[in-house]
Design an enzyme around this catalytic site. Structure first.
Site, PDB file in Angstrom:
ATOM      1  N   TYR A 138       0.796  -1.238   0.000  1.00  0.00           N
ATOM      2  CA  TYR A 138       0.000   0.000   0.000  1.00  0.00           C
ATOM      3  C   TYR A 138       0.828   1.287   0.000  1.00  0.00           C
ATOM      4  O   TYR A 138       0.300   2.351  -0.307  1.00  0.00           O
ATOM      5  CB  TYR A 138      -0.936   0.062   1.214  1.00  0.00           C
ATOM      6  CG  TYR A 138      -1.929  -1.073   1.348  1.00  0.00           C
ATOM      7  CD1 TYR A 138      -2.241  -1.888   0.265  1.00  0.00           C
ATOM      8  CD2 TYR A 138      -2.564  -1.328   2.570  1.00  0.00           C
ATOM      9  CE1 TYR A 138      -3.151  -2.937   0.406  1.00  0.00           C
ATOM     10  CE2 TYR A 138      -3.475  -2.360   2.707  1.00  0.00           C
ATOM     11  CZ  TYR A 138      -3.757  -3.163   1.620  1.00  0.00           C
ATOM     12  OH  TYR A 138      -4.652  -4.189   1.761  1.00  0.00           O
ATOM     13  N   LYS A 142       1.139  -6.780   5.836  1.00  0.00           N
ATOM     14  CA  LYS A 142       0.981  -7.995   5.023  1.00  0.00           C
ATOM     15  C   LYS A 142       2.209  -8.244   4.151  1.00  0.00           C
ATOM     16  O   LYS A 142       2.872  -7.305   3.701  1.00  0.00           O
ATOM     17  CB  LYS A 142      -0.261  -7.868   4.120  1.00  0.00           C
ATOM     18  CG  LYS A 142      -1.496  -7.361   4.857  1.00  0.00           C
ATOM     19  CD  LYS A 142      -2.775  -7.401   4.052  1.00  0.00           C
ATOM     20  CE  LYS A 142      -3.892  -6.668   4.785  1.00  0.00           C
ATOM     21  NZ  LYS A 142      -3.953  -5.243   4.505  1.00  0.00           N
TER      22      LYS A 142
HETATM   23  N1  LIG Z   1      -6.316  -8.180   2.137  1.00  0.00           N
HETATM   24  C1  LIG Z   1      -6.643  -7.692   0.949  1.00  0.00           C
HETATM   25  O1  LIG Z   1      -6.354  -8.277  -0.108  1.00  0.00           O
HETATM   26  C2  LIG Z   1      -7.392  -6.420   0.888  1.00  0.00           C
HETATM   27  C3  LIG Z   1      -7.443  -5.613   2.005  1.00  0.00           C
HETATM   28  N2  LIG Z   1      -8.115  -4.420   1.964  1.00  0.00           N
HETATM   29  C4  LIG Z   1      -8.117  -3.601   3.210  1.00  0.00           C
HETATM   30  O2  LIG Z   1      -9.464  -3.276   3.525  1.00  0.00           O
HETATM   31  C5  LIG Z   1      -9.592  -1.868   3.620  1.00  0.00           C
HETATM   32  C6  LIG Z   1     -11.010  -1.426   3.271  1.00  0.00           C
HETATM   33  O3  LIG Z   1     -11.422  -1.863   2.014  1.00  0.00           O
HETATM   34  P1  LIG Z   1     -11.496  -0.908   0.726  1.00  0.00           P
HETATM   35  O4  LIG Z   1     -11.357  -1.787  -0.456  1.00  0.00           O
HETATM   36  O5  LIG Z   1     -10.538   0.186   0.910  1.00  0.00           O
HETATM   37  O6  LIG Z   1     -12.940  -0.355   0.666  1.00  0.00           O
HETATM   38  P2  LIG Z   1     -14.184  -0.008   1.645  1.00  0.00           P
HETATM   39  O7  LIG Z   1     -15.230  -1.039   1.395  1.00  0.00           O
HETATM   40  O8  LIG Z   1     -13.740   0.274   3.020  1.00  0.00           O
HETATM   41  O9  LIG Z   1     -14.710   1.342   0.942  1.00  0.00           O
HETATM   42  C7  LIG Z   1     -13.953   2.496   0.895  1.00  0.00           C
HETATM   43  C8  LIG Z   1     -14.722   3.571   0.155  1.00  0.00           C
HETATM   44  O10 LIG Z   1     -15.928   3.867   0.845  1.00  0.00           O
HETATM   45  C9  LIG Z   1     -15.988   5.269   1.135  1.00  0.00           C
HETATM   46  N3  LIG Z   1     -16.609   5.414   2.461  1.00  0.00           N
HETATM   47  C10 LIG Z   1     -16.086   5.081   3.661  1.00  0.00           C
HETATM   48  N4  LIG Z   1     -16.952   5.329   4.655  1.00  0.00           N
HETATM   49  C11 LIG Z   1     -18.046   5.849   4.082  1.00  0.00           C
HETATM   50  C12 LIG Z   1     -19.274   6.317   4.599  1.00  0.00           C
HETATM   51  N5  LIG Z   1     -19.557   6.300   5.899  1.00  0.00           N
HETATM   52  N6  LIG Z   1     -20.190   6.814   3.702  1.00  0.00           N
HETATM   53  C13 LIG Z   1     -19.921   6.853   2.375  1.00  0.00           C
HETATM   54  N7  LIG Z   1     -18.772   6.403   1.829  1.00  0.00           N
HETATM   55  C14 LIG Z   1     -17.835   5.910   2.677  1.00  0.00           C
HETATM   56  C15 LIG Z   1     -14.570   5.756   1.099  1.00  0.00           C
HETATM   57  O11 LIG Z   1     -14.488   7.110   0.677  1.00  0.00           O
HETATM   58  P3  LIG Z   1     -14.011   8.325   1.650  1.00  0.00           P
HETATM   59  O12 LIG Z   1     -12.567   8.089   1.983  1.00  0.00           O
HETATM   60  O13 LIG Z   1     -14.208   9.510   0.773  1.00  0.00           O
HETATM   61  O14 LIG Z   1     -14.907   8.309   2.838  1.00  0.00           O
HETATM   62  C16 LIG Z   1     -13.963   4.859   0.028  1.00  0.00           C
HETATM   63  O15 LIG Z   1     -14.215   5.378  -1.266  1.00  0.00           O
HETATM   64  C17 LIG Z   1      -8.499  -1.361   2.660  1.00  0.00           C
HETATM   65  O16 LIG Z   1      -8.252   0.018   2.846  1.00  0.00           O
HETATM   66  C18 LIG Z   1      -7.366  -2.279   3.029  1.00  0.00           C
HETATM   67  O17 LIG Z   1      -6.790  -1.830   4.241  1.00  0.00           O
HETATM   68  C19 LIG Z   1      -8.785  -4.041   0.840  1.00  0.00           C
HETATM   69  C20 LIG Z   1      -8.750  -4.790  -0.309  1.00  0.00           C
HETATM   70  C21 LIG Z   1      -8.040  -6.047  -0.388  1.00  0.00           C
HETATM   71  O1  LIG Z   2      -3.824  -5.956  -8.337  1.00  0.00           O
HETATM   72  C1  LIG Z   2      -4.163  -6.433  -7.353  1.00  0.00           C
HETATM   73  C2  LIG Z   2      -4.872  -5.648  -6.343  1.00  0.00           C
HETATM   74  O2  LIG Z   2      -4.249  -4.411  -6.200  1.00  0.00           O
HETATM   75  C3  LIG Z   2      -4.885  -6.362  -5.023  1.00  0.00           C
HETATM   76  O3  LIG Z   2      -3.627  -6.817  -4.789  1.00  0.00           O
HETATM   77  C4  LIG Z   2      -5.318  -5.468  -3.926  1.00  0.00           C
HETATM   78  O4  LIG Z   2      -6.698  -5.353  -3.965  1.00  0.00           O
HETATM   79  C5  LIG Z   2      -4.874  -5.940  -2.570  1.00  0.00           C
HETATM   80  O5  LIG Z   2      -5.275  -7.215  -2.308  1.00  0.00           O
HETATM   81  C6  LIG Z   2      -5.246  -5.004  -1.442  1.00  0.00           C
HETATM   82  O6  LIG Z   2      -5.053  -5.422  -0.361  1.00  0.00           O
HETATM   83  O7  LIG Z   2      -5.674  -3.876  -1.664  1.00  0.00           O
END
Ligand SMILES: NC(=O)C1=CN([C@@H]2O[C@H](COP(=O)(O)OP(=O)(O)OC[C@H]3O[C@@H](n4cnc5c(N)ncnc54)[C@H](OP(=O)(O)O)[C@@H]3O)[C@@H](O)[C@H]2O)C=CC1
Ligand SMILES: O=C[C@H](O)[C@@H](O)[C@@H](O)[C@H](O)C(=O)O
Length: 307
Positions: A50, A76
Site C-alpha cells: 500500500y 501484510k
Molecule cells: N487483504 C486484501 O487483499 C485487501 C485488504 N483491503 C483492506 O481493507 C480496507 C477497506 O477496504 P477498501 O477496499 O478500501 O474499501 P471499503 O469497502 O472500506 O470502501 C472504501 C470507500 O468507501 C468510502 N466510504 C467510507 N466510509 C463511508 C461512509 N460512511 N459513507 C460513504 N462512503 C464511505 C470511502 O471514501 P471516503 O474516503 O471519501 O470516505 C472509500 O471510497 C483497505 O483500505 C485495506 O486496508 C482491501 C482490499 C483487499
Molecule cells: O492488483 C491487485 C490488487 O491491487 C490487489 O492486490 C489489492 O486489492 C490488494 O489485495 C489489497 O489489499 O488492496
C-alpha cells in the site's frame, strides 16, 4: 469505544480497523491517520503493497496514545516476498518503514508468489504454502509478529494450511460485505478458531475494481431510512452482528467518525432477513493473480483450488 475480539494467541483485536489500502491516498496521510487515532480507532490495517506503512507508523509513534500496546497494527507480506527465505526479511523491512519493533498481526497477503519484483512481467510461480508458513511461524517465534494469519485464502486453502500449521493462523482477511457473505469460508474458520476480518466492507465503493452493491443497495437504503442510520453504518453493523472483524477505509473525518458509531444499536429480524436477499457477487475477482502459465490458470483454481 470499539469492542475487541480475542484471537487464538490470547491477544485482543479491536473489531473495527482503519483500512489504509487505496490507489488514491491524501497528501496529508500521516495527519489523516493520526486524526483517526484521536477519534478512537485502535486498529490500523496496512501492507507493504500500500505504501502507507510509514504514515501508519508515524501515527503510532506520535504520542496520541499512551503506549504502543494501545494500538493494533496489521501489515501484510506481498507476493514478491512470498518465498520461504524472504518472509522474515520482508517483515523486518515492513517494521523498518513503520518504525516499530513488532506487529500485532502479520498476514500472507495472497496465496500467490511472484519470482521477482517486476510488475509488468507478472511472473507468477507456484506458492509454497508450507515453506512460507514456516517463515510466518518464525516471525511469531521471534516476537516480530504477535499473531500471524492469511488473507484471500479460500475454504480449501484454509483446510490445507490448518493441516500443516504448527502455529495455527489467527486470522483470514477476505472480502466480505452484504453483497458477498462468505458463508462457507466462515464456517471453516469458526470451526477452527480463526477470526475472519472483512475487507472492502463497503464494497470498495469508488475504487477501480469496487462495486455499488453495498453503497447503492436499495435494501440497505430502506433499512438505513427506518433505523435513522446511513447505508455505510447499516453495512458495518451487519458485519459486526455476524461476529467478524472488519477494516473500513475512509480518509474523510466525518465518515471516519460515522463508521465508528455502530456499536450501540442493533438491526432487527426484518432488517436481517431483508439483507439476506441481497444478490451475491465477489467484487475483488483476483484476475491479477491468474495467468495462462499457472499456477492458477483460472479464477476457479484461485478461489476454489487447494493450492
Ligand atoms: N487483504 C486484501 O487483499 C485487501 C485488504 N483491503 C483492506 O481493507 C480496507 C477497506 O477496504 P477498501 O477496499 O478500501 O474499501 P471499503 O469497502 O472500506 O470502501 C472504501 C470507500 O468507501 C468510502 N466510504 C467510507 N466510509 C463511508 C461512509 N460512511 N459513507 C460513504 N462512503 C464511505 C470511502 O471514501 P471516503 O474516503 O471519501 O470516505 C472509500 O471510497 C483497505 O483500505 C485495506 O486496508 C482491501 C482490499 C483487499
Ligand atoms: O492488483 C491487485 C490488487 O491491487 C490487489 O492486490 C489489492 O486489492 C490488494 O489485495 C489489497 O489489499 O488492496
Amino acid at each position: 469505544m470499539i469492542p475487541c475480539v480475542t484471537l487464538n494467541t490470547g491477544h485482543a483485536m479491536p473489531v473495527l480497523g482503519l483500512g489504509t489500502g487505496s490507489s488514491r491516498t491524501p497528501e496529508d496521510l500521516p495527519a489523516t491517520i493520526l486524526h483517526a487515532v484521536r477519534l478512537g480507532y485502535r486498529h490500523l490495517d496496512t501492507a507493504s503493497l500500500y505504501g502507507t506503512e510509514a504514515a501508519v507508523g508515524a501515527a503510532v509513534r506520535s504520542g496520541a496514545v499512551a503506549s504502543r500496546a494501545d494500538l493494533f497494527v496489521t501489515s501484510k507480506l506481498w507476493i514478491a516476498d512470498a518465498h520461504p527465505g524472504r518472509v522474515v526479511p520482508a517483515l523486518r523491512e515492513s517494521l523498518g518503514r513503520l518504525g516499530l519493533d513488532y506487529l500485532d498481526l502479520f498476514l500472507v497477503h495472497w496465496p500467490v508468489a511472484r519470482d521477482d519484483d517486476d510488475d509488468e512481467e507478472n511472473r507468477l510461480v507456484p506458492f509454497d504454502m508450507e515453506g512460507v508458513w514456516r517463515g510466518m511461524e518464525e516471525c511469531h517465534r521471534l516476537g516480530l509478529a504477535r499473531a500471524i494469519g492469511v488473507s484471500n485464502f479460500s475454504a480449501a486453502k484454509m483446510a490445507k494450511l490448518l493441516d500443516l500449521a504448527q502455529v495455527p493462523p489467527a486470522v483470514n482477511q477476505v472480502e466480505m460485505n452484504v453483497g458477498w457473505r462468505q458463508e462457507k469460508l466462515r464456517e471453516v474458520c469458526a470451526a477452527n478458531g480463526v477470526v475472519v476480518i472483512a475487507f472492502s466492507p463497503l464494497g470498495a465503493h469508488g475504487s477501480d475494481w469496487g462495486s455499488n452493491a453495498v453503497m447503492e443497495s436499495d435494501v440497505l437504503r430502506d433499512v438505513a431510512a427506518t433505523r435513522g442510520k446511513t447505508i455505510a453504518q447499516v453495512a458495518l453493523r451487519w458485519l459486526h452482528e455476524q461476529g467478524v472483524g472488519f477494516v473500513a477505509r475512509s480518509f474523510n473525518k466525518e465518515r471516519m467518525k460515522q463508521n465508528m458509531d455502530i456499536f450501540d444499536w442493533e438491526l432487527n429480524e426484518d432488517d436481517k432477513e431483508n439483507i439476506m436477499q441481497i444478490p451475491q457477487r465477489r467484487a475483488c475477482q483476483g484476475e491479477y493473480f491468474v495467468s495462462p502459465n499457472g499456477p492458477y490458470k483460472s479464477l476457479q483454481e484461485l478461489w476454489d483450488g487447494e493450492i
